[in-house]
Design a protein around this motif. Structure first.
Motif, PDB file in Angstrom:
ATOM      1  N   TYR A  37       1.021   5.497   0.716  1.00  0.00           N
ATOM      2  CA  TYR A  37       0.388   6.590   1.439  1.00  0.00           C
ATOM      3  C   TYR A  37       1.163   7.885   1.170  1.00  0.00           C
ATOM      4  O   TYR A  37       2.376   7.870   0.974  1.00  0.00           O
ATOM      5  CB  TYR A  37       0.398   6.333   2.950  1.00  0.00           C
ATOM      6  CG  TYR A  37      -0.455   5.168   3.396  1.00  0.00           C
ATOM      7  CD1 TYR A  37       0.016   3.863   3.336  1.00  0.00           C
ATOM      8  CD2 TYR A  37      -1.737   5.381   3.888  1.00  0.00           C
ATOM      9  CE1 TYR A  37      -0.768   2.793   3.740  1.00  0.00           C
ATOM     10  CE2 TYR A  37      -2.527   4.323   4.304  1.00  0.00           C
ATOM     11  CZ  TYR A  37      -2.038   3.037   4.221  1.00  0.00           C
ATOM     12  OH  TYR A  37      -2.818   1.982   4.626  1.00  0.00           O
TER      13      TYR A  37
ATOM     14  N   GLN B 114      -3.548   0.409  -3.196  1.00  0.00           N
ATOM     15  CA  GLN B 114      -2.995  -0.842  -2.709  1.00  0.00           C
ATOM     16  C   GLN B 114      -2.867  -1.825  -3.867  1.00  0.00           C
ATOM     17  O   GLN B 114      -3.759  -1.895  -4.720  1.00  0.00           O
ATOM     18  CB  GLN B 114      -3.921  -1.442  -1.655  1.00  0.00           C
ATOM     19  CG  GLN B 114      -3.441  -2.755  -1.061  1.00  0.00           C
ATOM     20  CD  GLN B 114      -4.498  -3.328  -0.143  1.00  0.00           C
ATOM     21  OE1 GLN B 114      -5.466  -3.940  -0.584  1.00  0.00           O
ATOM     22  NE2 GLN B 114      -4.317  -3.112   1.139  1.00  0.00           N
TER      23      GLN B 114
ATOM     24  N   LEU C 285       5.854  13.347   2.235  1.00  0.00           N
ATOM     25  CA  LEU C 285       6.554  12.092   2.507  1.00  0.00           C
ATOM     26  C   LEU C 285       5.684  10.968   1.957  1.00  0.00           C
ATOM     27  O   LEU C 285       4.495  10.885   2.279  1.00  0.00           O
ATOM     28  CB  LEU C 285       6.770  11.913   4.006  1.00  0.00           C
ATOM     29  CG  LEU C 285       7.496  10.649   4.457  1.00  0.00           C
ATOM     30  CD1 LEU C 285       8.957  10.683   4.007  1.00  0.00           C
ATOM     31  CD2 LEU C 285       7.414  10.492   5.974  1.00  0.00           C
TER      32      LEU C 285
ATOM     33  N   GLN D 220       0.140  16.221   9.021  1.00  0.00           N
ATOM     34  CA  GLN D 220      -1.059  15.401   8.819  1.00  0.00           C
ATOM     35  C   GLN D 220      -0.723  13.919   8.933  1.00  0.00           C
ATOM     36  O   GLN D 220       0.440  13.527   8.885  1.00  0.00           O
ATOM     37  CB  GLN D 220      -1.667  15.684   7.447  1.00  0.00           C
ATOM     38  CG  GLN D 220      -2.158  17.104   7.269  1.00  0.00           C
ATOM     39  CD  GLN D 220      -2.805  17.300   5.908  1.00  0.00           C
ATOM     40  OE1 GLN D 220      -3.169  16.338   5.225  1.00  0.00           O
ATOM     41  NE2 GLN D 220      -2.953  18.544   5.510  1.00  0.00           N
ATOM     42  N   GLY D 221      -1.755  13.120   9.044  1.00  0.00           N
ATOM     43  CA  GLY D 221      -1.571  11.686   9.042  1.00  0.00           C
ATOM     44  C   GLY D 221      -1.443  11.162   7.622  1.00  0.00           C
ATOM     45  O   GLY D 221      -1.776  11.853   6.655  1.00  0.00           O
ATOM     46  N   PRO D 222      -0.951   9.950   7.467  1.00  0.00           N
ATOM     47  CA  PRO D 222      -0.836   9.358   6.128  1.00  0.00           C
ATOM     48  C   PRO D 222      -2.196   9.234   5.450  1.00  0.00           C
ATOM     49  O   PRO D 222      -3.175   8.862   6.092  1.00  0.00           O
ATOM     50  CB  PRO D 222      -0.240   7.978   6.414  1.00  0.00           C
ATOM     51  CG  PRO D 222       0.447   8.115   7.740  1.00  0.00           C
ATOM     52  CD  PRO D 222      -0.385   9.076   8.508  1.00  0.00           C
ATOM     53  N   GLN D 223      -2.235   9.555   4.160  1.00  0.00           N
ATOM     54  CA  GLN D 223      -3.453   9.443   3.358  1.00  0.00           C
ATOM     55  C   GLN D 223      -3.268   8.298   2.366  1.00  0.00           C
ATOM     56  O   GLN D 223      -2.294   8.274   1.619  1.00  0.00           O
ATOM     57  CB  GLN D 223      -3.716  10.744   2.603  1.00  0.00           C
ATOM     58  CG  GLN D 223      -3.890  11.970   3.499  1.00  0.00           C
ATOM     59  CD  GLN D 223      -5.134  11.896   4.336  1.00  0.00           C
ATOM     60  OE1 GLN D 223      -6.217  11.583   3.851  1.00  0.00           O
ATOM     61  NE2 GLN D 223      -5.009  12.191   5.618  1.00  0.00           N
ATOM     62  N   PHE D 224      -4.225   7.382   2.326  1.00  0.00           N
ATOM     63  CA  PHE D 224      -4.143   6.197   1.480  1.00  0.00           C
ATOM     64  C   PHE D 224      -4.233   6.566   0.009  1.00  0.00           C
ATOM     65  O   PHE D 224      -5.172   7.265  -0.412  1.00  0.00           O
ATOM     66  CB  PHE D 224      -5.284   5.250   1.858  1.00  0.00           C
ATOM     67  CG  PHE D 224      -5.381   4.011   1.016  1.00  0.00           C
ATOM     68  CD1 PHE D 224      -6.337   3.911   0.020  1.00  0.00           C
ATOM     69  CD2 PHE D 224      -4.535   2.947   1.232  1.00  0.00           C
ATOM     70  CE1 PHE D 224      -6.452   2.771  -0.738  1.00  0.00           C
ATOM     71  CE2 PHE D 224      -4.640   1.793   0.472  1.00  0.00           C
ATOM     72  CZ  PHE D 224      -5.599   1.702  -0.519  1.00  0.00           C
TER      73      PHE D 224
ATOM     74  N   ARG E 297      -8.273   1.997  -4.096  1.00  0.00           N
ATOM     75  CA  ARG E 297      -7.717   3.294  -4.403  1.00  0.00           C
ATOM     76  C   ARG E 297      -8.349   4.344  -3.510  1.00  0.00           C
ATOM     77  O   ARG E 297      -9.558   4.294  -3.253  1.00  0.00           O
ATOM     78  CB  ARG E 297      -7.951   3.656  -5.870  1.00  0.00           C
ATOM     79  CG  ARG E 297      -7.211   4.901  -6.327  1.00  0.00           C
ATOM     80  CD  ARG E 297      -7.447   5.185  -7.806  1.00  0.00           C
ATOM     81  NE  ARG E 297      -6.655   6.346  -8.227  1.00  0.00           N
ATOM     82  CZ  ARG E 297      -5.413   6.281  -8.700  1.00  0.00           C
ATOM     83  NH1 ARG E 297      -4.830   5.098  -8.835  1.00  0.00           N
ATOM     84  NH2 ARG E 297      -4.763   7.368  -9.040  1.00  0.00           N
TER      85      ARG E 297
ATOM     86  N   GLN F 278       1.958  11.475   3.077  1.00  0.00           N
ATOM     87  CA  GLN F 278       1.874  12.158   4.365  1.00  0.00           C
ATOM     88  C   GLN F 278       2.392  13.579   4.214  1.00  0.00           C
ATOM     89  O   GLN F 278       3.595  13.818   4.116  1.00  0.00           O
ATOM     90  CB  GLN F 278       2.669  11.415   5.447  1.00  0.00           C
ATOM     91  CG  GLN F 278       2.481  12.013   6.834  1.00  0.00           C
ATOM     92  CD  GLN F 278       3.216  11.247   7.919  1.00  0.00           C
ATOM     93  OE1 GLN F 278       4.093  10.429   7.666  1.00  0.00           O
ATOM     94  NE2 GLN F 278       2.843  11.497   9.165  1.00  0.00           N
TER      95      GLN F 278
ATOM     96  N   SER G  69       0.851  -1.194   0.000  1.00  0.00           N
ATOM     97  CA  SER G  69       0.000   0.000   0.000  1.00  0.00           C
ATOM     98  C   SER G  69       0.881   1.236   0.000  1.00  0.00           C
ATOM     99  O   SER G  69       1.971   1.229   0.585  1.00  0.00           O
ATOM    100  CB  SER G  69      -0.900   0.022   1.241  1.00  0.00           C
ATOM    101  OG  SER G  69      -1.731  -1.115   1.286  1.00  0.00           O
TER     102      SER G  69
END
Lengths: 112, 112
Positions: free
Chosen positions: A35, A48, A88, A41-45, A57, A37, A33
């Protein structure tokens, strides 16, 4: 046992260019997967891959594409780079039967 | 759609203080829940996970989390924090195999 590896570590591109990021999953894992980032912020998908196909997606434009190879390694391609693509980029691997994901160190992409 | 909300953006504690970080999620089906930690300069690591069974789960380094289904919550706790716990903490929910939705993270600073 090597964990998830990503290359390159850092990358600087200019707007409009294209970039390819690479990921090798943890030994024995078959699902990768990706992501994004952004800072603070948090990781965004993003998407996969399993069995060389995009299985799911997230909410990312078609400029973001990927590939999975028979050895389960994966690439993330981003076309027509925008300033907002600076982030990132994290790769995570897992077994399809187990949702636990192992993350790589990430690739820091800067778009100027 | 999955979503995760972490209520505390930045928490500052003294060593030996107790910690509780809030996490609420939104998803209509069965979920798997995770807490990840990112120490300065390091990549995301799994702290603990909940798949099923006992709603009180224990993770590494003395952390634990409680899944309360009726409140859609999965709060992280530690009775006594150490300076080495300074890090960013992410709550994540996974309703589909491998696709995780992350909160925006909580930065924990522990003062010696």
């Amino acid at each position: 046992d090597a964990g998830v590896t990503q290359s390159p570590t850092h990358l600087i591109k200019t707007r409009g260019q294209q970039v390819t990021l690479r990921c090798s999953p943890k030994s024995g894992h078959d699902t990768v997967s990706w992501y994004q980032q952004a800072l603070g912020q948090g990781p965004q998908f993003i998407f996969q891959y399993y069995e060389e196909e995009e299985r799911q997606r997230g909410n990312f434009p078609d400029r973001f594409s990927g590939h999975q190879f028979p050895n389960y390694s994966s690439e993330l391609n981003v076309n027509a780079l925008l300033l907002g693509d600076s982030a990132l980029y994290l790769c995570a691997s897992s077994l399809t039967r187990n949702n636990e994901q192992f993350f790589g160190p990430g690739t820091r992409l800067t778009v100027l | 759609a999955q979503s995760v909300s972490q209520h505390n953006h930045h928490v500052i504690l003294s060593e030996a203080a107790s910690l509780e970080l809030g996490c609420n999620y939104s998803y209509g089906g069965t979920v798997n829940l995770f807490w990840y930690v990112q120490y300065p300069g390091q990549h995301l690591q799994l702290l603990l996970k909940y798949f099923s069974g006992d709603p009180l789960v224990k993770g590494i380094k003395g952390f634990e989390a409680e899944f309360i289904k009726s409140k859609f919550s999965f709060n992280l706790r530690k009775p006594s924090v150490q300076w080495s716990d300074t890090a960013e903490y992410f709550c994540a929910v996974n309703g589909f195999a491998g696709k995780s939705t992350f909160g925006d993270g909580t930065t924990l600073t522990v003062k010696p």
